[in-house]
Design an enzyme around this catalytic site. Structure first.
Site, PDB file in Angstrom:
ATOM      1  N   GLU A  55       0.827  -1.209   0.000  1.00 14.35           N
ATOM      2  CA  GLU A  55       0.000   0.000   0.000  1.00 14.35           C
ATOM      3  C   GLU A  55       0.862   1.260   0.000  1.00 14.35           C
ATOM      4  O   GLU A  55       0.548   2.235  -0.679  1.00 14.35           O
ATOM      5  CB  GLU A  55      -0.947  -0.007   1.201  1.00 14.35           C
ATOM      6  CG  GLU A  55      -2.087  -0.996   1.084  1.00 14.35           C
ATOM      7  CD  GLU A  55      -3.011  -0.688  -0.084  1.00 14.35           C
ATOM      8  OE1 GLU A  55      -3.169   0.500  -0.440  1.00 14.35           O
ATOM      9  OE2 GLU A  55      -3.569  -1.630  -0.662  1.00 14.35           O
TER      10      GLU A  55
ATOM     11  N   TYR B 176      -6.554   6.507   4.462  1.00 17.05           N
ATOM     12  CA  TYR B 176      -6.739   5.509   3.410  1.00 17.05           C
ATOM     13  C   TYR B 176      -5.941   4.242   3.701  1.00 17.05           C
ATOM     14  O   TYR B 176      -6.474   3.125   3.631  1.00 17.05           O
ATOM     15  CB  TYR B 176      -6.331   6.050   2.034  1.00 17.05           C
ATOM     16  CG  TYR B 176      -6.124   4.906   1.082  1.00 17.05           C
ATOM     17  CD1 TYR B 176      -7.214   4.225   0.553  1.00 17.05           C
ATOM     18  CD2 TYR B 176      -4.845   4.413   0.817  1.00 17.05           C
ATOM     19  CE1 TYR B 176      -7.038   3.108  -0.243  1.00 17.05           C
ATOM     20  CE2 TYR B 176      -4.661   3.301   0.017  1.00 17.05           C
ATOM     21  CZ  TYR B 176      -5.755   2.655  -0.506  1.00 17.05           C
ATOM     22  OH  TYR B 176      -5.586   1.536  -1.268  1.00 17.05           O
TER      23      TYR B 176
ATOM     24  N   ASP C 267     -10.127   5.468  -2.388  1.00 16.94           N
ATOM     25  CA  ASP C 267      -8.990   6.040  -3.103  1.00 16.94           C
ATOM     26  C   ASP C 267      -9.515   6.691  -4.376  1.00 16.94           C
ATOM     27  O   ASP C 267     -10.727   6.801  -4.591  1.00 16.94           O
ATOM     28  CB  ASP C 267      -7.941   4.962  -3.402  1.00 16.94           C
ATOM     29  CG  ASP C 267      -8.324   4.089  -4.582  1.00 16.94           C
ATOM     30  OD1 ASP C 267      -9.532   3.908  -4.850  1.00 16.94           O
ATOM     31  OD2 ASP C 267      -7.414   3.557  -5.254  1.00 16.94           O
TER      32      ASP C 267
ATOM     33  N   CYS D 201     -13.062   1.236 -15.308  1.00 14.26           N
ATOM     34  CA  CYS D 201     -13.624   2.580 -15.188  1.00 14.26           C
ATOM     35  C   CYS D 201     -12.493   3.591 -15.002  1.00 14.26           C
ATOM     36  O   CYS D 201     -12.431   4.327 -14.015  1.00 14.26           O
ATOM     37  CB  CYS D 201     -14.602   2.626 -14.017  1.00 14.26           C
ATOM     38  SG  CYS D 201     -15.642   4.106 -13.966  1.00 14.26           S
TER      39      CYS D 201
ATOM     40  N   CYS E 246     -16.457   1.040 -21.013  1.00  8.83           N
ATOM     41  CA  CYS E 246     -17.844   0.838 -20.592  1.00  8.83           C
ATOM     42  C   CYS E 246     -18.417  -0.482 -21.119  1.00  8.83           C
ATOM     43  O   CYS E 246     -19.264  -1.103 -20.471  1.00  8.83           O
ATOM     44  CB  CYS E 246     -18.705   2.013 -21.048  1.00  8.83           C
ATOM     45  SG  CYS E 246     -18.253   3.594 -20.282  1.00  8.83           S
TER      46      CYS E 246
ATOM     47  N   CYS F 148     -17.778  -3.212 -18.622  1.00  9.64           N
ATOM     48  CA  CYS F 148     -18.135  -2.912 -17.234  1.00  9.64           C
ATOM     49  C   CYS F 148     -19.307  -3.766 -16.767  1.00  9.64           C
ATOM     50  O   CYS F 148     -20.351  -3.829 -17.426  1.00  9.64           O
ATOM     51  CB  CYS F 148     -18.495  -1.433 -17.098  1.00  9.64           C
ATOM     52  SG  CYS F 148     -18.953  -0.959 -15.412  1.00  9.64           S
TER      53      CYS F 148
ATOM     54  N   CYS G 158     -25.053   2.596 -14.351  1.00  8.80           N
ATOM     55  CA  CYS G 158     -24.208   3.788 -14.276  1.00  8.80           C
ATOM     56  C   CYS G 158     -24.986   5.051 -14.653  1.00  8.80           C
ATOM     57  O   CYS G 158     -25.442   5.207 -15.793  1.00  8.80           O
ATOM     58  CB  CYS G 158     -23.005   3.631 -15.199  1.00  8.80           C
ATOM     59  SG  CYS G 158     -21.887   5.048 -15.179  1.00  8.80           S
TER      60      CYS G 158
END
Length: 313
Positions: free
Chosen positions: A58, A141, A159, A214, A221, A224, A230
């Site tokens: 991370e 985060y 995030d 995305c 798209c 997705c 959406c």
């Protein structure tokens, strides 16, 4: 760029089975089901990962792409597999191992974090968000991400990727505000399932969706799993309302570039380097001096009695 998620399976020796979402929210259920099949195979996602390995990933992934992080992460964990190992390492070795990941202060903070884990938690990464946030270099985060991805616990992981997914699917906008808002965090918290395992899986899945489908500039798209849900797509993909407030900083000639050149020269050196040999780190000698001064102030570089520069002892 925010960090890329890990698969939040329980830490055990046997691989986890695909999750069955405990939710009636189609956005969550479909995204998690998609992730079960589409998740990238990354070392910090595997069943044999450790909480320390997740934490290191991370920190390394902050503003740094996966392709650059993965080889450094592997070497790092082989060399310093526990917080105690990193805490005891020479700082110069830590900075050399950080190599070209950028923002080398993260390496110093990570070593300080390792020392705090040893001193406060007997060498084990805590699973409590408050305890995680009390560690050096660990913000909201990262604490939430470690809790979710290392321990499979419920937390609100937000995030850049998650913000974008929620802005588009629920808010109907191309991107969120330039800086995170309380409203965005409230929206994200409201979507997180109550069940801990599903919540952790949703955190990983929503980040992955934003990272590989995305995306900011070229969203896919057609691939997705929640395209029909959406709001942004239904509205005809309206442009970014905040485009005029977003700025991309140039790289060439910046202090960041000069600092990076200085650090690269010192990582490669076996002895302290005279100032004259660092002169070509930037086009302007006053800029080189300013960057050297900043690196010394940040604790990334030291100057000896002869005026030469070297990594911290």
């Amino acid at each position: 760029m925010g960090a890329v998620p890990v698969v939040p399976a329980p830490l055990r020796s046997t691989p986890s089975a695909p999750s069955v979402p405990d939710t009636t929210d189609p956005l969550v259920a479909r995204t998690v089901a998609w992730f079960d099949d589409a998740a990238r195979d990354l070392p910090w996602r595997r069943p044999d990962r450790t909480p320390w390995g997740v934490l290191v990933s991370e920190v390394m992934l902050q503003q740094t792409p996966v392709v650059r992080v993965e080889p450094v992460w592997r070497v790092w964990l082989e060399r310093w597999p526990t917080p105690a190992d990193l805490a005891a390492a020479p700082t110069a070795d830590v900075l050399r191992a950080w190599d070209r990941l950028g923002y080398p202060r993260r390496a110093l903070r990570l070593q300080q974090c390792a020392g705090a884990i040893v001193a406060r938690h007997d060498g084990g990464v805590p699973d409590d968000e408050e305890a995680l946030r009390a560690l050096p270099g660990i913000g909201e985060y990262t604490a939430a991400a470690v809790r979710a991805f290392a321990f499979g616990r419920r937390s609100v992981v937000v995030d850049t990727n998650v913000r974008r997914v929620l802005a588009r699917t629920l808010g109907g906008t191309a991107l969120g505000a330039p800086a995170p808002t309380a409203a965005e965090r409230g929206l994200a918290a409201g979507v997180v399932p109550a069940d801990e395992a599903t919540a952790a899986r949703w955190a990983a899945a929503s980040m992955e969706l934003g990272a590989v489908v995305c995306t900011a500039r070229a969203p896919r798209c057609g691939a997705c799993p929640v395209a029909d849900l959406c709001a942004w797509r239904a509205a005809g993909h309206p442009p970014d309302a905040h485009a005029h407030r977003r700025r991309t900083q140039a790289w060439h000639g910046t202090d960041r570039q000069v600092r990076g050149r200085v650090m690269a020269a010192l990582r490669a050196a076996v002895e302290p380097v005279p100032r004259a040999l660092l002169a070509d780190s930037g086009p302007d000698q006053s800029q080189v001096d300013r960057c050297l001064g900043g690196l010394v102030e940040d604790g990334l570089v030291e100057q000896d009695d002869a005026g030469r520069y070297h990594l911290p002892a």
